[in-house]
Design an enzyme around this catalytic site. Structure first.
Site, PDB file in Angstrom:
ATOM      1  N   THR A 300       4.685  30.258  67.912  1.00  0.00           N
ATOM      2  CA  THR A 300       5.313  29.338  68.852  1.00  0.00           C
ATOM      3  C   THR A 300       5.940  30.099  70.009  1.00  0.00           C
ATOM      4  O   THR A 300       6.252  31.284  69.909  1.00  0.00           O
ATOM      5  CB  THR A 300       6.416  28.510  68.195  1.00  0.00           C
ATOM      6  N   ASP A 301       6.162  29.397  71.108  1.00  0.00           N
ATOM      7  CA  ASP A 301       6.965  29.959  72.188  1.00  0.00           C
ATOM      8  C   ASP A 301       8.392  30.117  71.681  1.00  0.00           C
ATOM      9  O   ASP A 301       8.773  29.588  70.633  1.00  0.00           O
ATOM     10  CB  ASP A 301       6.895  29.054  73.425  1.00  0.00           C
ATOM     11  N   TRP A 302       9.189  30.830  72.438  1.00  0.00           N
ATOM     12  CA  TRP A 302      10.462  31.324  71.942  1.00  0.00           C
ATOM     13  C   TRP A 302      11.536  30.217  71.832  1.00  0.00           C
ATOM     14  O   TRP A 302      11.682  29.372  72.702  1.00  0.00           O
ATOM     15  CB  TRP A 302      10.960  32.428  72.863  1.00  0.00           C
ATOM     16  N   LEU A 304      12.375  27.556  69.511  1.00  0.00           N
ATOM     17  CA  LEU A 304      12.150  26.133  69.283  1.00  0.00           C
ATOM     18  C   LEU A 304      13.129  25.527  68.270  1.00  0.00           C
ATOM     19  O   LEU A 304      13.295  24.307  68.244  1.00  0.00           O
ATOM     20  CB  LEU A 304      10.724  25.900  68.748  1.00  0.00           C
TER      21      LEU A 304
END
Length: 581
Positions: A300-302, A304
């Site tokens: 995932t992107d940072w 979450l």
């Protein structure tokens, strides 16, 4: 020796042996890919700063059992290699000795932005990805990525948090400088070259794993706002071009990219669930895994899951559409969606809780840990690639031929929009602004008053709006038009003295008046003063073509559709424009 420590055994056998020996806590540690910083002398950080990093390196490796880290900051090559070896020693001293996988945002250009990239520093300096797109040469992109690979390997980086292959279809969006522009076909060709340059024919000890981002394409942000922040979370497709944004990702998967990062954005008005892509099962499992056949790691992107400080200011978790869920419920939803790893987080206790309470079966965690461990074995981290040579790092990073290749690419990427008196000749009297006078003195006589000049050379940056918090101030958003006071000052110079203007296009600047009054107008995407002057004086050839159109007004931008490329009415310069001089 345990079987997983035997390099003669097949990778899958080593993975299964190691997985069978891991505690739930050790497995949970693999599920997180968080940030580290280092001391300037190459030693690990043993005191947390509380502003951006709340835990020390020993706490993360020894106590929380994490083994995937993203290095923040710029440092010397030898020091990075020393630090990398120190944290590998720390990891080797743990119960199972699982090696660290070290990642980085881009480090080979001019943008310095803790949320997206770092300036080149010790590394060779190339144009931004937009500049590579302006050249449009897959072979050059391959050579660039191969250079990145060799420089990264020497200091211990084994995962590139790039390339970024979103399409630049919303002119206001802040992340365009890291893209290959608005053209899906060109982006697909360039990402395939990029992945081959980083990874080679297949993932192995000489590879850097490519984490391609941001699936399924982060360009179509409502009003161009950035989904790091709540006011930018909505991703929209009023032009019905969702599939267009998927094309580069299909090319990346065909090239064998090792990892994929879903975007923060929350799709609105589609048949997808209206939750951020990191929580979106229809997107990660349904589209990415099942329809497109991706079998690699999904990270995932940072940030979450949990609110976190950046520069001492608290920022809301990017849990768009699931803000009402607890941290554990968010993690469960992302795992259910198909994510393997959480970027920018360090809360393995949440995974332990989910398993021990029966919310997530341990077999589901095993499936992701198996992927993550397999990559470590393929990259040679358990064997010959665990440590690096600081002397070799110092010789490799910024090597003369790498630096020369980057400088040549800077010159090629420059885009001549209007040529006027170009190429210049002789040694004119030069008035310069935002250009190093010492560099310009090699091309002409420097004067301090434009009234005394034969010619002025002015460098500008694409305008943006100041935003209130420190982190957002790095991610340039809002209006693309020059404020009236600044525009008046620029036009005063342009009407008084023939002026070569160079505009850095991190986004598509609105500059009709400047284009009309400049003696010549050039665009850059990360280039030194010497590169600009060499092109202006005919000592190097500019080959760039605009990777997106330049709009005529902010009204035209506001009326355009965020998912449609080059959609503004009557642009000043169309996509693909660029003169040869």
């Amino acid at each position: 020796m345990h079987p997983y420590q035997d390099p003669a055994l097949p990778v899958d056998a080593r993975v299964e042996d190691l997985l069978s020996r891991m505690t739930l806590e050790e497995k949970a540690g693999q599920i997180f890919h968080t940030m580290l910083m280092m001391n300037a002398d190459g030693t690990p950080v043993t005191e947390a700063d509380g502003d951006t990093l709340e835990l020390t390196t020993p706490q993360l490796i020894q106590d929380l059992k994490l083994t995937h880290f993203n290095l923040l900051g710029t440092y010397g090559a030898r020091e990075m290699a020393l630090w990398h070896n120190a944290i590998q020693e720390m990891a080797e001293s743990t119960r199972l000795g699982i090696p660290v996988s070290l990642s980085t945002d881009p480090r080979h250009s001019f943008t310095d932005n803790i949320g997206a990239s770092f300036n080149a520093g010790a590394f060779s300096a190339w144009p931004e990805a937009l500049g590579l797109a302006a050249i449009g040469d897959p072979e050059l992109v391959f050579r660039f990525a191969d250079t990145v690979r060799r420089e990264y390997l020497s200091v211990g980086f084994r995962t590139a948090l790039h390339p970024q292959i979103d399409l630049a279809t919303e002119p206001r969006w802040s992340r365009q400088t890291g893209t290959f522009g608005s053209d899906a076909k060109l982006t697909g060709e360039l990402v395939q070259a990029y992945v081959r340059g980083l990874q080679g024919p297949e993932l192995g000890p000489d590879s850097v794993a490519a984490m391609v981002k941001h699936f399924p394409g982060g360009g179509p942000q409502k009003d161009g706002e950035d989904p790091h922040f709540p006011h930018g979370k909505e991703q929209v497709y009023p032009g019905g071009m969702r599939d267009y944004h998927l094309e580069p990702f299909k090319a990346a998967i065909a090239a064998g990219c090792s990892q994929m990062m879903p975007y923060y954005g929350q799709p609105v008005g589609t048949d997808w669930e209206e939750v951020g892509f990191g929580f979106n099962k229809g997107v990660i499992t349904g589209l990415l895994r099942e329809e497109l056949g991706f079998t690699g790691i999904v990270c995932t992107d940072w940030c979450l899951l949990m609110d976190a400080p950046i520069f001492g200011e608290m920022h809301e978790a990017r849990a768009w559409g699931v803000e009402h869920l607890s941290v554990a419920e968010r993690a469960a939803k992302a795992l259910d969606a198909g994510a393997d790893q959480f970027g920018g987080e360090e809360c393995p206790e949440v995974i332990v809780e989910l398993v021990t309470t029966g919310r997530i079966p341990e077999a589901r965690i095993d499936a992701s840990v198996r992927r993550l461990l397999r990559e470590k074995f393929l990259l040679g981290l358990f064997d010959e690639r665990r440590y690096v040579d600081p002397d070799e790092a110092a010789e490799t990073v910024g090597r003369a031929d790498f630096t020369a290749a980057g400088a040549a690419a800077q010159r090629r990427s420059l885009t001549v929009l209007t040529d006027g008196p170009l190429p210049l000749s002789g040694r004119p009297k030069l008035y310069v602004e935002n250009v190093d006078p010492a560099a310009a003195a090699a091309y002409g006589e420097i004067v301090t008053d434009p009234a005394d000049a034969d010619l002025a050379i002015l460098r500008l940056r694409t305008p943006y709006e100041d935003r209130p918090n420190k982190f957002e101030s790095f991610l340039h958003s809002g209006s693309l038009a020059f404020p009236q006071e600044e525009l008046d000052r620029i036009l005063t110079l342009l009407t008084a003295t023939p002026t070569v203007v160079c505009v850095n296009l991190e986004r598509p600047a609105v500059l009709p008046e400047i284009a009309e009054h400049a003696a010549a107008l050039i665009a850059d995407y990360g280039a030194s003063d010497e590169a600009l002057l060499d092109v202006a004086f005919g000592r190097a050839k500019a080959e760039g073509k605009l990777p997106f159109e330049l709009p005529r007004s902010m009204a035209a931008v506001a009326a355009s559709r965020p998912d449609v490329p080059n959609d503004t009415v009557d642009p000043v310069f169309p996509h693909g424009h660029g003169l040869q001089i």
